[in-house]
Enzyme design. Structure first.
Site, PDB file in Angstrom:
ATOM      1  N   THR A 135      -7.498   4.647 -11.656  1.00 41.10           N
ATOM      2  CA  THR A 135      -7.061   4.701  -9.619  1.00 41.10           C
ATOM      3  C   THR A 135      -7.436   5.764  -9.589  1.00 41.10           C
ATOM      4  O   THR A 135      -7.400   6.323  -9.311  1.00 41.10           O
ATOM      5  CB  THR A 135      -5.335   4.969 -10.008  1.00 41.10           C
ATOM      6  OG1 THR A 135      -4.715   4.900  -9.013  1.00 41.10           O
ATOM      7  CG2 THR A 135      -4.982   5.913 -11.105  1.00 41.10           C
ATOM      8  N   ASP A 136      -7.151   5.262  -7.886  1.00 41.41           N
ATOM      9  CA  ASP A 136      -7.218   6.651  -6.962  1.00 41.41           C
ATOM     10  C   ASP A 136      -6.381   7.782  -7.043  1.00 41.41           C
ATOM     11  O   ASP A 136      -6.605   8.324  -6.185  1.00 41.41           O
ATOM     12  CB  ASP A 136      -7.237   6.259  -4.785  1.00 41.41           C
ATOM     13  CG  ASP A 136      -5.952   5.471  -4.764  1.00 41.41           C
ATOM     14  OD1 ASP A 136      -5.624   4.761  -5.702  1.00 41.41           O
ATOM     15  OD2 ASP A 136      -6.028   4.264  -3.995  1.00 41.41           O
ATOM     16  N   GLU A 137      -5.374   6.951  -7.846  1.00 39.44           N
ATOM     17  CA  GLU A 137      -4.301   8.375  -7.608  1.00 39.44           C
ATOM     18  C   GLU A 137      -3.856   9.609  -8.149  1.00 39.44           C
ATOM     19  O   GLU A 137      -3.915  10.683  -7.658  1.00 39.44           O
ATOM     20  CB  GLU A 137      -2.842   7.641  -8.359  1.00 39.44           C
ATOM     21  CG  GLU A 137      -2.103   6.927  -7.082  1.00 39.44           C
ATOM     22  CD  GLU A 137      -0.813   5.662  -7.382  1.00 39.44           C
ATOM     23  OE1 GLU A 137      -0.190   6.613  -8.170  1.00 39.44           O
ATOM     24  OE2 GLU A 137      -0.425   4.533  -7.093  1.00 39.44           O
ATOM     25  N   TYR A 161       2.940   9.055 -13.596  1.00 35.75           N
ATOM     26  CA  TYR A 161       1.796   7.626 -13.782  1.00 35.75           C
ATOM     27  C   TYR A 161       0.400   8.335 -13.682  1.00 35.75           C
ATOM     28  O   TYR A 161      -0.568   8.184 -14.577  1.00 35.75           O
ATOM     29  CB  TYR A 161       2.102   6.671 -12.892  1.00 35.75           C
ATOM     30  CG  TYR A 161       1.205   5.970 -12.498  1.00 35.75           C
ATOM     31  CD1 TYR A 161       0.329   4.825 -13.239  1.00 35.75           C
ATOM     32  CD2 TYR A 161       0.156   5.661 -11.522  1.00 35.75           C
ATOM     33  CE1 TYR A 161      -0.383   3.838 -13.801  1.00 35.75           C
ATOM     34  CE2 TYR A 161      -0.643   5.211 -10.913  1.00 35.75           C
ATOM     35  CZ  TYR A 161      -1.453   3.909 -12.805  1.00 35.75           C
ATOM     36  OH  TYR A 161      -2.002   3.392 -12.298  1.00 35.75           O
ATOM     37  N   LYS A 165      -3.074   8.923 -15.701  1.00 34.36           N
ATOM     38  CA  LYS A 165      -4.446   8.079 -15.883  1.00 34.36           C
ATOM     39  C   LYS A 165      -5.388   9.158 -15.779  1.00 34.36           C
ATOM     40  O   LYS A 165      -6.579   8.520 -16.458  1.00 34.36           O
ATOM     41  CB  LYS A 165      -3.742   7.053 -14.093  1.00 34.36           C
ATOM     42  CG  LYS A 165      -3.184   6.191 -14.512  1.00 34.36           C
ATOM     43  CD  LYS A 165      -3.875   5.231 -15.413  1.00 34.36           C
ATOM     44  CE  LYS A 165      -5.203   4.025 -15.210  1.00 34.36           C
ATOM     45  NZ  LYS A 165      -5.256   3.266 -16.206  1.00 34.36           N
TER      46      LYS A 165
HETATM   47  P1  NAD Z   1       0.076  -4.003 -15.109  1.00 32.67           P
HETATM   48  O1  NAD Z   1       1.612  -2.983 -14.959  1.00 32.67           O
HETATM   49  O2  NAD Z   1       0.783  -5.342 -13.477  1.00 32.67           O
HETATM   50  O3  NAD Z   1      -0.033  -4.797 -15.769  1.00 32.67           O
HETATM   51  C1  NAD Z   1      -0.469  -4.068 -17.387  1.00 32.67           C
HETATM   52  C2  NAD Z   1      -0.616  -5.577 -18.477  1.00 32.67           C
HETATM   53  O4  NAD Z   1      -1.077  -4.184 -19.661  1.00 32.67           O
HETATM   54  C3  NAD Z   1       0.411  -6.078 -18.949  1.00 32.67           C
HETATM   55  O5  NAD Z   1       0.094  -7.113 -19.253  1.00 32.67           O
HETATM   56  C4  NAD Z   1       1.388  -5.404 -19.995  1.00 32.67           C
HETATM   57  O6  NAD Z   1       1.760  -6.100 -21.126  1.00 32.67           O
HETATM   58  C5  NAD Z   1       0.078  -4.661 -21.274  1.00 32.67           C
HETATM   59  N1  NAD Z   1       0.552  -2.891 -21.173  1.00 32.67           N
HETATM   60  C6  NAD Z   1       1.140  -2.328 -21.017  1.00 32.67           C
HETATM   61  N2  NAD Z   1       0.728  -1.048 -22.660  1.00 32.67           N
HETATM   62  C7  NAD Z   1       0.131  -2.412 -23.358  1.00 32.67           C
HETATM   63  C8  NAD Z   1      -0.173  -1.455 -24.481  1.00 32.67           C
HETATM   64  N3  NAD Z   1       0.510  -0.461 -25.383  1.00 32.67           N
HETATM   65  N4  NAD Z   1      -0.547  -2.513 -25.350  1.00 32.67           N
HETATM   66  C9  NAD Z   1      -1.701  -3.725 -24.779  1.00 32.67           C
HETATM   67  N5  NAD Z   1      -0.623  -3.993 -23.931  1.00 32.67           N
HETATM   68  C10 NAD Z   1       0.037  -3.290 -22.984  1.00 32.67           C
HETATM   69  O7  NAD Z   1      -1.362  -3.162 -14.467  1.00 32.67           O
HETATM   70  P2  NAD Z   1      -1.728  -3.470 -12.855  1.00 32.67           P
HETATM   71  O8  NAD Z   1      -1.276  -3.610 -11.800  1.00 32.67           O
HETATM   72  O9  NAD Z   1      -2.302  -5.159 -13.392  1.00 32.67           O
HETATM   73  O10 NAD Z   1      -3.183  -2.766 -13.474  1.00 32.67           O
HETATM   74  C11 NAD Z   1      -4.128  -2.521 -14.681  1.00 32.67           C
HETATM   75  C12 NAD Z   1      -5.046  -1.570 -14.454  1.00 32.67           C
HETATM   76  O11 NAD Z   1      -5.031  -1.459 -13.399  1.00 32.67           O
HETATM   77  C13 NAD Z   1      -4.042  -0.232 -15.042  1.00 32.67           C
HETATM   78  O12 NAD Z   1      -5.015   0.019 -16.202  1.00 32.67           O
HETATM   79  C14 NAD Z   1      -3.915   0.117 -13.930  1.00 32.67           C
HETATM   80  O13 NAD Z   1      -3.608   1.966 -13.953  1.00 32.67           O
HETATM   81  C15 NAD Z   1      -5.193   0.377 -13.073  1.00 32.67           C
HETATM   82  N6  NAD Z   1      -5.126  -0.059 -11.279  1.00 32.67           N
HETATM   83  C16 NAD Z   1      -3.841  -0.654 -10.789  1.00 32.67           C
HETATM   84  C17 NAD Z   1      -4.363  -0.783  -9.502  1.00 32.67           C
HETATM   85  C18 NAD Z   1      -2.886  -1.907  -8.168  1.00 32.67           C
HETATM   86  O14 NAD Z   1      -3.180  -1.425  -7.466  1.00 32.67           O
HETATM   87  N7  NAD Z   1      -2.131  -2.694  -9.264  1.00 32.67           N
HETATM   88  C19 NAD Z   1      -4.912  -0.215  -8.663  1.00 32.67           C
HETATM   89  C20 NAD Z   1      -5.967   0.615  -9.490  1.00 32.67           C
HETATM   90  C21 NAD Z   1      -6.055   0.596 -10.733  1.00 32.67           C
HETATM   91  O1  DAU Z   2      -2.944   3.448  -5.580  1.00 33.03           O
HETATM   92  C1  DAU Z   2      -3.239   2.490  -6.754  1.00 33.03           C
HETATM   93  C2  DAU Z   2      -2.167   2.503  -6.875  1.00 33.03           C
HETATM   94  O2  DAU Z   2      -1.350   1.667  -6.809  1.00 33.03           O
HETATM   95  C3  DAU Z   2      -2.272   1.681  -8.722  1.00 33.03           C
HETATM   96  O3  DAU Z   2      -2.348   2.791  -9.196  1.00 33.03           O
HETATM   97  C4  DAU Z   2       0.184   1.812  -9.350  1.00 33.03           C
HETATM   98  O4  DAU Z   2      -0.565   0.966 -10.103  1.00 33.03           O
HETATM   99  C5  DAU Z   2      -0.381   0.676  -8.197  1.00 33.03           C
HETATM  100  O5  DAU Z   2       1.034   0.790  -8.920  1.00 33.03           O
HETATM  101  C6  DAU Z   2      -0.054   1.558  -6.814  1.00 33.03           C
HETATM  102  O6  DAU Z   2       0.267   2.589  -6.593  1.00 33.03           O
HETATM  103  P1  DAU Z   2       1.270   2.764  -5.240  1.00 33.03           P
HETATM  104  O7  DAU Z   2       2.585   3.702  -6.228  1.00 33.03           O
HETATM  105  O8  DAU Z   2       0.491   3.271  -4.195  1.00 33.03           O
HETATM  106  O9  DAU Z   2       2.029   1.376  -4.792  1.00 33.03           O
HETATM  107  P2  DAU Z   2       3.492   0.760  -4.762  1.00 33.03           P
HETATM  108  O10 DAU Z   2       3.359  -0.724  -4.603  1.00 33.03           O
HETATM  109  O11 DAU Z   2       4.822   1.008  -5.615  1.00 33.03           O
HETATM  110  O12 DAU Z   2       3.998   1.342  -3.664  1.00 33.03           O
HETATM  111  C7  DAU Z   2       3.040   1.164  -2.475  1.00 33.03           C
HETATM  112  C8  DAU Z   2       3.984   2.439  -0.738  1.00 33.03           C
HETATM  113  O13 DAU Z   2       5.272   1.378  -0.705  1.00 33.03           O
HETATM  114  C9  DAU Z   2       4.235   3.730  -1.738  1.00 33.03           C
HETATM  115  O14 DAU Z   2       3.873   4.343  -0.865  1.00 33.03           O
HETATM  116  C10 DAU Z   2       5.747   3.228  -1.944  1.00 33.03           C
HETATM  117  C11 DAU Z   2       6.156   2.517  -1.400  1.00 33.03           C
HETATM  118  N1  DAU Z   2       7.730   1.385  -1.517  1.00 33.03           N
HETATM  119  C12 DAU Z   2       7.267   0.400  -2.249  1.00 33.03           C
HETATM  120  C13 DAU Z   2       8.603   0.317  -3.131  1.00 33.03           C
HETATM  121  C14 DAU Z   2       8.177  -0.917  -4.493  1.00 33.03           C
HETATM  122  C15 DAU Z   2       7.754   0.938  -0.382  1.00 33.03           C
HETATM  123  O15 DAU Z   2       8.599   2.211   0.489  1.00 33.03           O
HETATM  124  N2  DAU Z   2       9.136   0.585  -0.983  1.00 33.03           N
HETATM  125  C16 DAU Z   2       9.384  -0.082  -2.250  1.00 33.03           C
HETATM  126  O16 DAU Z   2      10.729  -0.881  -2.927  1.00 33.03           O
END
Ligand code: NAD
Ligand code: DAU
Length: 364
Positions: A135-137, A161, A165
């Site tokens: 992630t970019d975080e 988180y 990562k």
């Molecule tokens: P998600 O939370 O939707 O899915 C995570 C999946 O991992 C689930 O199916 C869960 O059951 C499985 N999991 C969790 N713990 C596990 C374990 N111990 N063993 C096996 N499986 C397990 O997550 P996502 O949003 O699809 O993100 C996927 C990946 O991409 C993550 O590594 C996250 O850090 C990264 N990522 C997410 C975003 C985003 O915006 N969602 C952006 C950049 C990177």
């Molecule tokens: O940047 C990549 C990341 O993006 C991933 O690595 C994470 O897995 C993914 O969850 C996401 O993180 P964020 O914290 O940016 O996503 P989230 O959807 O939780 O929140 C997006 C923005 O919206 C953040 O600034 C918080 C805000 N927010 C979120 C929720 C859930 C609100 O204002 N209200 C809310 O109820």
């Protein structure tokens, strides 16, 4: 015979989009290892469950014995590692699970992949890859005028988180540097699209708006995220897997910076148009400013010029086209949302939002 790839976390949001696209467009079989936490939903993958090229394994990436057995049985040609605890707010409430899966789980997976890699020879060894999805975080937060995160930006994670990562990224780097495991690493910005668990901003706002519930915007709503359609992220991962240089990291982003309040108002306008008979129009009237997320990062932005220059990847969707597709998908798939939000998710809503007193409406 084509040897399968191992995908971890393939029942989650990005993983399931990746698995569905892979099964539709690639030849290699795929084994999906997923623990099925609250965030994993096998129903998402129902359309491929009988495909002989697809195998689902219910298990934990931190289970060394299971990993050993899976690598021995399938002799994987690559690993694409999505599995993680992924929600920042949950990491603030309970960081333990994030350390267990994101750090220790990644460690066990690296160890299993390394042991397997050591048995490979010839072309099998040359072509093996371990791709870690991150992630970019990990780069922390930006001021309004700061340049976007590049691959060379120093790590400065701010949430549990992000720290977990960042730790996993460092492990991947070290396993390449020390043991020559052929790793690839991607750091991506915020994804949106079908099958995202409704705890995250966009699907949470959609599901609340459909029920006429408040739309809780944290703090002043001026935090900026760089949004990328999930299908474009999955394409980027496939490009990196196929052509990425071993040991390199690639930033992936949409070049779509928006404040949270802008995103929520764009959503409300889309719902007003798509649901002309909704009793909750104008949906912007549901917006409420609530107590901020502790340690809330102000701005993320990705410089994706390296992946474009080296691998020719560019997002296909603009924010407008991807966002429209996403809202329409959630409107057409309410059953999916109902299924994943019943049960334990209700406790999470109380835990995360119960203590955030709301201001008056800032909508319309
Ligand atoms: P998600 O939370 O939707 O899915 C995570 C999946 O991992 C689930 O199916 C869960 O059951 C499985 N999991 C969790 N713990 C596990 C374990 N111990 N063993 C096996 N499986 C397990 O997550 P996502 O949003 O699809 O993100 C996927 C990946 O991409 C993550 O590594 C996250 O850090 C990264 N990522 C997410 C975003 C985003 O915006 N969602 C952006 C950049 C990177
Ligand atoms: O940047 C990549 C990341 O993006 C991933 O690595 C994470 O897995 C993914 O969850 C996401 O993180 P964020 O914290 O940016 O996503 P989230 O959807 O939780 O929140 C997006 C923005 O919206 C953040 O600034 C918080 C805000 N927010 C979120 C929720 C859930 C609100 O204002 N209200 C809310 O109820």
């Amino acid at each position: 015979m084509l040897r399968p790839i191992l995908v971890t976390g393939g029942a989650g949001f990005i993983g399931s989009n990746f698995v569905l696209a892979w099964m539709a467009e690639e030849q290699r079989p795929l084994v999906n290892l997923d623990k099925l936490t609250y965030a994993g939903n096998p129903l998402t993958l129902a359309s491929i469950e009988h495909d002989p090229r697809y195998t689902f394994v219910h298990g934990d990436i931190a289970d060394a014995e299971l990993l050993k057995a899976l690598f021995a049985e399938h002799r994987f040609s690559a690993v694409v590692h999505f599995a993680a605890e992924s929600h920042v707010d949950r990491s603030i409430v309970g960081p333990g699970a994030f350390l267990a899966t994101n750090i220790h789980g990644t460690f066990e997976l690296l160890q299993a992949a390394r042991a397997h890699y050591d048995t490979l020879t010839g072309e099998d060894r040359d072509s093996f890859r371990f791709l870690h999805v991150s992630t970019d975080e990990v780069f922390g937060t930006l001021e309004p005028e700061d340049p976007a995160f590049a691959e060379t930006t120093a790590y400065a994670p701010n949430s549990p988180y992000a720290a977990s990562k960042a730790a996993s990224d460092h492990l991947v780097r070290a396993w390449h540097h020390t043991y020559q495991l052929p790793t690839l690493l991607t750091n991506c910005s915020n994804n949106y699209g079908p099958y995202q668990f409704p705890e995250k901003l966009i699907p949470l706002m959609i599901t609340h708006a459909l029920e006429g519930k408040p739309l809780p915007v944290y703090g002043d709503g001026q935090q900026v995220r760089d949004w990328l359609y999930v299908g474009d992220h999955c394409l980027a991962i496939r490009e990196v897997l196929a052509k990425g240089r071993v040991g390199e990291t690639y930033n992936v982003g949409g070049c779509n910076q928006r404040t949270n309040l802008e995103v929520v108002h764009t959503l409300c306008a889309a719902l007003d148009e798509l649901l002309p008979n909704s009793p909750y129009r104008p949906h912007a009237g549901l917006v409420r400013m609530v107590k901020d997320r502790p340690g809330h990062d102000r701005r993320y932005a990705i410089d994706a010029s390296k992946i474009e220059r080296e691998l020719g990847w560019k997002p296909r969707e603009t924010f407008e086209t991807g966002f429209r597709k996403t809202v329409e998908w959630y409107l057409a798939n309410r059953k999916w949302t109902e299924d994943v939000t019943s049960g334990a998710y209700q406790n999470w809503l109380q835990e995360n939002y119960g203590h955030r007193s709301t201001s008056e409406s800032v909508g319309a």
